[in-house]
Design a protein around this motif. Sequence first.
Motif, short mmCIF file in Angstrom:
data_model
loop_
_atom_site.label_atom_id
_atom_site.label_comp_id
_atom_site.label_asym_id
_atom_site.label_seq_id
_atom_site.Cartn_x
_atom_site.Cartn_y
_atom_site.Cartn_z
N LYS A 12 0.83 -1.21 0.00
CA LYS A 12 0.00 0.00 0.00
C LYS A 12 0.86 1.25 0.00
O LYS A 12 0.56 2.24 -0.69
CB LYS A 12 -0.95 -0.01 1.20
CG LYS A 12 -2.09 -1.00 1.05
CD LYS A 12 -3.13 -0.86 2.15
CE LYS A 12 -4.30 -1.80 1.89
NZ LYS A 12 -5.41 -1.60 2.84
N LEU A 13 1.94 1.24 0.75
CA LEU A 13 2.86 2.38 0.75
C LEU A 13 3.52 2.56 -0.61
O LEU A 13 3.70 3.70 -1.08
CB LEU A 13 3.91 2.21 1.85
CG LEU A 13 3.41 2.40 3.29
CD1 LEU A 13 4.45 1.91 4.28
CD2 LEU A 13 3.07 3.87 3.56
N VAL A 14 3.85 1.46 -1.28
CA VAL A 14 4.45 1.55 -2.62
C VAL A 14 3.44 2.15 -3.60
O VAL A 14 3.79 3.01 -4.43
CB VAL A 14 4.93 0.17 -3.11
CG1 VAL A 14 5.36 0.23 -4.58
CG2 VAL A 14 6.08 -0.33 -2.25
N LYS A 15 2.20 1.74 -3.50
CA LYS A 15 1.15 2.29 -4.38
C LYS A 15 0.94 3.78 -4.09
O LYS A 15 0.72 4.58 -5.00
CB LYS A 15 -0.15 1.51 -4.17
CG LYS A 15 -1.21 1.79 -5.23
CD LYS A 15 -2.45 0.92 -5.01
CE LYS A 15 -2.20 -0.53 -5.36
NZ LYS A 15 -3.45 -1.33 -5.31
N LEU A 33 -1.11 1.55 8.52
CA LEU A 33 -0.68 0.55 9.51
C LEU A 33 -1.69 0.34 10.62
O LEU A 33 -1.73 -0.74 11.22
CB LEU A 33 0.68 0.95 10.11
CG LEU A 33 1.89 0.28 9.44
CD1 LEU A 33 2.08 0.79 8.02
CD2 LEU A 33 3.15 0.48 10.25
N LYS A 34 -2.51 1.35 10.91
CA LYS A 34 -3.47 1.26 12.00
C LYS A 34 -4.87 1.57 11.46
O LYS A 34 -5.43 2.64 11.70
CB LYS A 34 -3.10 2.23 13.14
CG LYS A 34 -1.76 1.98 13.78
CD LYS A 34 -1.74 0.66 14.55
CE LYS A 34 -0.39 0.41 15.21
NZ LYS A 34 -0.35 -0.88 15.93
N ASP A 35 -5.41 0.62 10.71
CA ASP A 35 -6.66 0.86 10.00
C ASP A 35 -7.85 1.08 10.93
O ASP A 35 -8.88 1.63 10.52
CB ASP A 35 -6.95 -0.31 9.04
CG ASP A 35 -8.06 0.01 8.06
OD1 ASP A 35 -8.04 1.10 7.48
OD2 ASP A 35 -8.96 -0.83 7.90
N LEU A 57 -5.85 13.07 -2.02
CA LEU A 57 -5.94 12.15 -0.89
C LEU A 57 -7.13 11.20 -1.02
O LEU A 57 -7.06 10.03 -0.64
CB LEU A 57 -6.00 12.93 0.43
CG LEU A 57 -4.77 13.80 0.72
CD1 LEU A 57 -4.97 14.59 2.00
CD2 LEU A 57 -3.51 12.96 0.80
N LYS A 58 -8.22 11.70 -1.56
CA LYS A 58 -9.38 10.83 -1.81
C LYS A 58 -9.01 9.73 -2.81
O LYS A 58 -9.41 8.57 -2.64
CB LYS A 58 -10.54 11.66 -2.35
CG LYS A 58 -11.19 12.57 -1.32
CD LYS A 58 -12.27 13.44 -1.98
CE LYS A 58 -12.82 14.46 -0.98
NZ LYS A 58 -13.81 15.37 -1.62
N GLU A 59 -8.24 10.10 -3.83
CA GLU A 59 -7.81 9.11 -4.82
C GLU A 59 -6.89 8.08 -4.19
O GLU A 59 -7.00 6.88 -4.46
CB GLU A 59 -7.11 9.84 -5.98
CG GLU A 59 -6.72 8.96 -7.15
CD GLU A 59 -7.90 8.61 -8.05
OE1 GLU A 59 -7.68 7.95 -9.06
OE2 GLU A 59 -9.05 9.00 -7.72
N VAL A 60 -5.98 8.54 -3.33
CA VAL A 60 -5.08 7.62 -2.63
C VAL A 60 -5.88 6.63 -1.79
O VAL A 60 -5.67 5.40 -1.87
CB VAL A 60 -4.10 8.40 -1.73
CG1 VAL A 60 -3.35 7.45 -0.79
CG2 VAL A 60 -3.10 9.18 -2.58
N ARG A 87 -8.95 5.71 -2.06
CA ARG A 87 -9.74 4.82 -2.91
C ARG A 87 -8.87 3.69 -3.45
O ARG A 87 -9.25 2.52 -3.41
CB ARG A 87 -10.36 5.62 -4.06
CG ARG A 87 -11.30 4.79 -4.94
CD ARG A 87 -11.96 5.65 -6.00
NE ARG A 87 -11.01 6.10 -7.00
CZ ARG A 87 -10.61 5.37 -8.05
NH1 ARG A 87 -11.08 4.12 -8.21
NH2 ARG A 87 -9.76 5.85 -8.93
N HIS A 88 -7.68 4.02 -3.93
CA HIS A 88 -6.77 3.01 -4.49
C HIS A 88 -6.25 2.05 -3.42
O HIS A 88 -5.97 0.88 -3.71
CB HIS A 88 -5.59 3.68 -5.19
CG HIS A 88 -5.88 4.09 -6.60
ND1 HIS A 88 -5.74 3.25 -7.68
CD2 HIS A 88 -6.32 5.27 -7.11
CE1 HIS A 88 -6.07 3.89 -8.79
NE2 HIS A 88 -6.43 5.11 -8.47
N LEU A 89 -6.10 2.56 -2.19
CA LEU A 89 -5.53 1.74 -1.13
C LEU A 89 -6.60 1.04 -0.27
O LEU A 89 -6.26 0.37 0.70
CB LEU A 89 -4.64 2.59 -0.21
CG LEU A 89 -3.49 3.35 -0.87
CD1 LEU A 89 -2.62 4.00 0.19
CD2 LEU A 89 -2.66 2.46 -1.76
#
Length: 239
Positions: A26-29, A91-93, A110-113, A115-117
């Motif tokens: 997720k961090l890589v994405k 890390l802390k969902d 940030l909304k796009e991030v 959504r992708h994650l």
Amino acid sequence: MTDIRDIIKAGCSELDIEIDNIHVEKLVKYKDLLIEWNKKMNLTAIKDDEEIAIKHFLDSLACLKVKGLVEGKLIDIGTGAGFPGIPIKILKDDIKTTLLDALNKRLEFLKEVCRHLDLTDVEYLHGRAEDYGRDEAFRENFDFAVARAVAPLNVLVEYCLPFVRVGGLFICQKGPNLNEELKEAEAAINILGGRLVEDLIIKLPFMDIKHRIIVIEKNKQTPTKYPRRAGKPSKNPIK
């Protein structure tokens, strides 16, 4: 070490922070989206994979060294490109996260991030901290407020402490040369209902850079006159 995945894993190990492969991916994405969107808007001056991993991701995740930052409601004030709020959320969902920024374009990113994650339970606020901090829907409604060096400490506490419930924490990321700032912020911290409970020195993995994490506990309600109207805290800090 050139692969960003190895840097993230080794860096978290050095910081004694648990991370799994799902978090890493997720961090890589997130990194890929940051670089892509940065071509069309100013999100970060850091464009190298290794530096993004260390100066953005690992630096943000260092907040997890603060005792008690496990679950609850968190607001990231002046979040910018999502730091430190989104790495913490990855890390802390279980932490319900609110991202506040004055620029709507950044919130669209940030909304796009998120959504992708597949990050859920995230709220986006467009506006000034001084305005939302007076709103009953947000005032003293969070377990944690975080901010990453967006203003001097005596200004930041007026932006952030009004959001924190009594018993909650304001977690502030700063550079190493903070002693004078801390001294100048003593009156503001006290007036706004806080007390300094922790001062962590964090060495960023793989770099000769040290940062400070200041933790302020909210031990009484913030007087209703604070925060003052937009622009006032920065022009006339509490002394």
